[in-house]
Scaffold this motif. Structure first.
Motif, short mmCIF file in Angstrom:
data_model
loop_
_atom_site.label_atom_id
_atom_site.label_comp_id
_atom_site.label_asym_id
_atom_site.label_seq_id
_atom_site.Cartn_x
_atom_site.Cartn_y
_atom_site.Cartn_z
N TYR A 1 -0.33 6.74 8.19
CA TYR A 1 -1.32 6.07 7.49
C TYR A 1 -1.16 4.66 7.32
O TYR A 1 -2.02 3.92 7.59
N GLU B 1 1.93 9.77 5.24
CA GLU B 1 2.16 8.40 5.00
C GLU B 1 2.93 7.51 6.19
O GLU B 1 2.67 6.33 6.17
N ARG C 1 1.40 9.83 -5.82
CA ARG C 1 1.71 11.05 -5.09
C ARG C 1 3.25 11.52 -5.64
O ARG C 1 3.39 12.60 -5.80
N GLU D 1 1.79 2.07 -3.34
CA GLU D 1 0.76 2.63 -4.31
C GLU D 1 0.79 4.07 -4.05
O GLU D 1 0.47 4.85 -4.95
N ILE D 2 0.80 4.40 -2.79
CA ILE D 2 0.68 5.86 -2.32
C ILE D 2 1.75 6.71 -2.91
O ILE D 2 1.32 7.72 -3.47
N TYR E 1 0.99 -1.18 0.03
CA TYR E 1 -0.10 0.14 -0.03
C TYR E 1 0.96 1.32 0.04
O TYR E 1 0.38 2.06 -0.75
N LEU E 2 2.06 1.29 0.64
CA LEU E 2 3.00 2.38 0.47
C LEU E 2 3.50 2.40 -0.68
O LEU E 2 3.75 3.76 -1.03
#
Length: 388
Positions: free
Chosen positions: A276, A273, A196, A191-192, A188-189
């Motif tokens: 999160y 992040e 961004r 993807e973020i 998920y990191l």
């Protein structure tokens, strides 16, 4: 007796010998695959990990690719690592709870047929944590090695298990699983950051390093999200990416107020992040995982146990696995369980030193005890009776 002890995790393999306090070697349980389906080999500290995908024999915590695991284990046993001949050794190997018979057969076939171990015992992680808790260096006065009671929360690469333990054995009907682990958080990191900043979907190893260096568990998630928008922002950090010429790993850019021109071009900005990603353990619904958070899962596991055990289980919760190295996780879980537990019961949550090694250390202690011999299955018995 020459007993090899292996904690076969989804991310790393810890291996050593019975009775030792630390593993002899820790290697990646995956092969690096570059574009074009070319296998580069096992990851090493000096390896170029840019633009590679990791091919793992473990999926969702369970062994699914015996051939790939054989290749990794062959490297494990060679002269650069354990330097042993399996045909002259016994083996203690960890096996996650609820493994299917097909998974067990695959692992047993590899141990007996490929490597030729003389005897093998497959052990569950929760009992090995109990072994470590009752080893001579940890044992409470008057507590026998088979009398440990508590909750083992094992949060690793593939998943998180909350396991009530009574007399050093898991209460199987009360075990609860949360499908959030280090792999999901790293992905998920990726993807973020790719959305961004830069496309880093092929930089799994690097993103995992960034997660381990910069992420932490927030004690007040909503409040800290607002803090991320303020100036000055105490949560904001910068990470200097590697250039893969002079270095293969990056570093946190904190102490030098005036970065060089080359470093400015390689800086990754990390803000919300940082909090999160670990929050997925506490609020998995924010990415669509329809499960309760880790604290609720622990309480649910305790409440599913016999009522007469609730008091001792709430008072002895042990957090193990690589995710327990996240700063702030102990304080958050302690506080949330205290809020959820009955007010008259004591709540005690703790993290042992090096939580990622606790299961291996318990297995090492167990392998050196006479009780391990009773659990061993010889190669002859396996050929005659199979895994049953």
């Amino acid at each position: 007796r020459n007993v090899v002890v292996v904690d076969n995790g989804g991310h790393t393999i810890k291996a050593g010998f019975a009775g030792e306090s630390t593993p002899r070697c820790i290697i990646s349980n995956s092969l690096a695959k570059s574009k074009g389906n070319v296998i580069r080999g096992l990851l090493t500290p000096s390896a170029d990990v840019s633009n590679v995908a990791l091919k793992s024999p473990i999926d969702r915590g369970y062994l699914i690719n015996g051939n790939l695991e054989k290749e990794i284990w062959s490297y494990l046993f060679n002269s650069d690592n354990l330097s042993v001949n399996p045909k002259q050794c016994e083996a203690i190997v960890t096996l996650p709870l609820f493994a299917l018979n097909a998974n067990i057969t695959l692992l047993a076939d590899m141990l007996f047929e490929k490597f030729g171990f003389t005897s093998v015992a497959l052990v569950n992680p929760a009992t090995m944590v109990a072994e470590n808790e009752t080893s001579p260096s940890h044992r409470l006065k008057g507590v026998a090695s088979d009398a440990w009671c508590g909750v083992v929360v094992d949060s690793g690469f593939s998943f998180t298990h909350a396991i009530p333990v009574f007399r050093s054995q898991p209460v199987m009907s009360a075990v609860r699983r949360l499908n959030v682990g280090g792999k999901l958080m790293t992905n998920y990191l990726k993807e973020i950051i790719s959305f961004r900043a830069w496309n880093m979907m092929e930089e799994t190893v690097l993103i995992n390093h960034i997660k381990e260096k910069l992420c932490f568990v927030s004690q007040s998630f909503e409040k800290d999200l607002k803090t991320c928008k303020t100036v000055p922002n105490p949560i904001f950090r910068q990470y200097v990416l590697p250039d893969y010429r002079t270095s293969h790993t990056g570093y946190v850019f904190e102490d030098t107020p005036n970065p060089t021109e080359g470093e400015i071009d390689q800086i990754l900005k990390m803000n919300n992040e940082r909090i999160y990603i670990p929050e997925l353990l506490f609020q998995p619904t924010i990415i669509g995982v329809n499960q309760r958070g880790i604290s609720e899962v622990i309480v649910e596991a305790i409440e599913a146990s016999p009522a007469e055990l609730h008091s001792v289980l709430f008072s002895n919760i042990v957090l193990v696995g690589g995710n327990m190295n996240l700063p702030g996780i102990l304080e958050r879980i302690q506080r949330e369980i205290r809020e959820l537990a009955p007010s008259h019961l004591e709540v005690n949550v703790r993290i042992p030193t090096k939580p990622e090694l606790v299961i291996w250390q318990g297995a090492s202690t167990f392998a050196a005890s006479p009780r391990a011999e009773n659990l061993m299955v010889s190669r002859e018995d396996y050929h005659q009776f199979g895994v049953s």
